[in-house]
Design a protein around this motif. Structure first.
Motif, PDB file in Angstrom:
ATOM      1  N   LEU A 150      20.872  71.338  47.719  1.00 25.58           N
ATOM      2  CA  LEU A 150      20.695  72.203  47.333  1.00 25.58           C
ATOM      3  C   LEU A 150      22.158  72.811  46.126  1.00 25.58           C
ATOM      4  O   LEU A 150      22.840  72.991  45.426  1.00 25.58           O
ATOM      5  N   LEU A 151      22.802  72.852  47.984  1.00 29.40           N
ATOM      6  CA  LEU A 151      24.925  72.210  46.931  1.00 29.40           C
ATOM      7  C   LEU A 151      25.004  70.912  45.876  1.00 29.40           C
ATOM      8  O   LEU A 151      25.464  71.739  45.096  1.00 29.40           O
TER       9      LEU A 151
ATOM     10  N   GLU B 146      23.141  69.823  44.074  1.00 27.19           N
ATOM     11  CA  GLU B 146      22.418  70.620  42.697  1.00 27.19           C
ATOM     12  C   GLU B 146      23.297  71.711  42.154  1.00 27.19           C
ATOM     13  O   GLU B 146      23.172  71.606  40.647  1.00 27.19           O
ATOM     14  N   ALA B 147      23.430  72.382  42.365  1.00 32.36           N
ATOM     15  CA  ALA B 147      24.563  73.349  42.263  1.00 32.36           C
ATOM     16  C   ALA B 147      26.055  72.552  41.853  1.00 32.36           C
ATOM     17  O   ALA B 147      26.838  73.488  41.243  1.00 32.36           O
ATOM     18  N   GLY B 148      26.424  71.149  41.848  1.00 26.66           N
ATOM     19  CA  GLY B 148      27.854  71.384  41.640  1.00 26.66           C
ATOM     20  C   GLY B 148      28.673  71.838  42.726  1.00 26.66           C
ATOM     21  O   GLY B 148      29.591  71.373  41.857  1.00 26.66           O
ATOM     22  N   ALA B 149      28.163  71.941  43.673  1.00 25.89           N
ATOM     23  CA  ALA B 149      29.449  71.887  44.304  1.00 25.89           C
ATOM     24  C   ALA B 149      29.523  71.583  45.643  1.00 25.89           C
ATOM     25  O   ALA B 149      30.567  71.343  46.465  1.00 25.89           O
TER      26      ALA B 149
END
Length: 312
Positions: free
Chosen positions: A269-270, A272-275
């Motif tokens: 998830l991180l 995919e969020a670019g984080a």
């Protein structure tokens, strides 16, 4: 499908010289498992430490061994009752099993579905294979420490792959991070959000310059730093290590991360969020796994080493 596959294997404990290109049986696909065609396999220090016999007291080793725990690839087949995946799915995994034998340095690897996650589309094969073990280790360590926004975390070996991930995860949570590394890696650690300091003699003074009252928590990804950690912790501070089990005798926690698809999905998830970013330092074709191990042993500190498929 051929009954055999190429794999890098070793039949005795030793250094990189014991690795050889072999033909191994294609793994059977048990119920609740998937067969993955390997597109990339991450190299971790634990791989060559196992090969040298370092984990013999703790894990059953069945020779010949195909090393490797990290993998990214495509589902080639699924076992009975495996609704989570279909043939053709792009996946990745921290594929450790309780017995060391059939690893990821091969054309194909069979894994329980419970430790396999769908690969984030944002990651290349190489970057996906570089994330599972280091990412989940960093995540588990921070969860163990329970770091909170506004606290100060000391990361020993911030330039290693686990340390780089831990820095990013902590910064995302609003934690101030002081990280040790050689001077050549300081610029990268600043980019990730940490305040870098040189490791080695005088570390306590350098950290105290940045945090006069000490740190709330410390994550040891290096080993051999317990004295510095204890001297720098605030009263009631927490510490954990992945490299020194003697922390258990001094109020700390020893972290040995477990394979878990749900935990890997947290990292997805991180990504995919670019984080969350993953640094890959070098790639080698699988048949050059011995050279990849030598590079890993050198402690380059520039990111993960990853193996790509065998040269046709």
């Amino acid at each position: 499908m051929s009954a055999t596959m190429k794999a890098m294997s070793y039949a005795v404990y030793g250094g990189p010289e014991v690795l050889e290109l072999t033909e191994r049986p294609v793994p059977k696909v048990a119920p609740g498992s998937v067969l993955v065609r390997v597109k990339a396999a991450g190299v971790n220090p634990v791989d060559w430490k196992i090969m040298a016999g370092g984990l013999d007291p703790f894990m059953d080793i069945n020779f010949p061994v195909t090393p490797g725990w990290d993998v990214a690839g495509v589902v080639e087949a699924v076992g009975f009752d495996t609704p989570e995946f279909q043939v053709g799915d792009e996946v990745y995994s921290y594929g450790r099993r309780d017995t060391v034998q059939g690893g990821t340095f091969a054309e194909l690897v069979a894994l329980p579905a419970a430790i396999v996650a769908h690969k984030p589309a944002a990651l290349s094969w190489e970057h996906a294979a570089a994330l599972p073990l280091t990412g989940m280790t960093a995540q588990r360590t921070l969860d163990t420490l329970g770091v909170s926004p506004g606290e100060t975390l000391l990361v020993h070996n911030g330039s290693g792959s686990v340390g780089r991930t831990a820095i990013q995860l902590a910064v995302l949570e609003g934690v101030r991070v002081i990280a040790t590394a050689s001077a050549k890696n300081h610029a990268r650690l600043r980019q990730l959000g940490a305040e870098p300091v040189e490791y080695g003699p005088g570390l306590q003074d350098r950290v105290r310059e940045l945090a006069p009252d000490g740190v709330d928590a410390a994550a040891d990804f290096a080993g051999g730093v317990l004295e510095d950690t204890l001297a720098l912790l605030k009263p009631g501070g927490r510490h954990a290590s992945i490299a020194d089990w003697t922390v258990l005798q001094h109020g700390g926690q020893y972290v040995w991360v477990r394979p878990d698809a749900d935990e890997l999905a947290r990292l997805s998830l991180l990504v995919e969020a670019g984080a969350l970013v993953v640094d890959v330092a070098q790639t080698f074709p699988l048949e050059q796994a011995a050279d990849a191990f030598r590079a890993s042993m050198s402690g380059h500190g520039a990111g993960k080493i990853v193996l790509t498929p065998f040269t046709p």
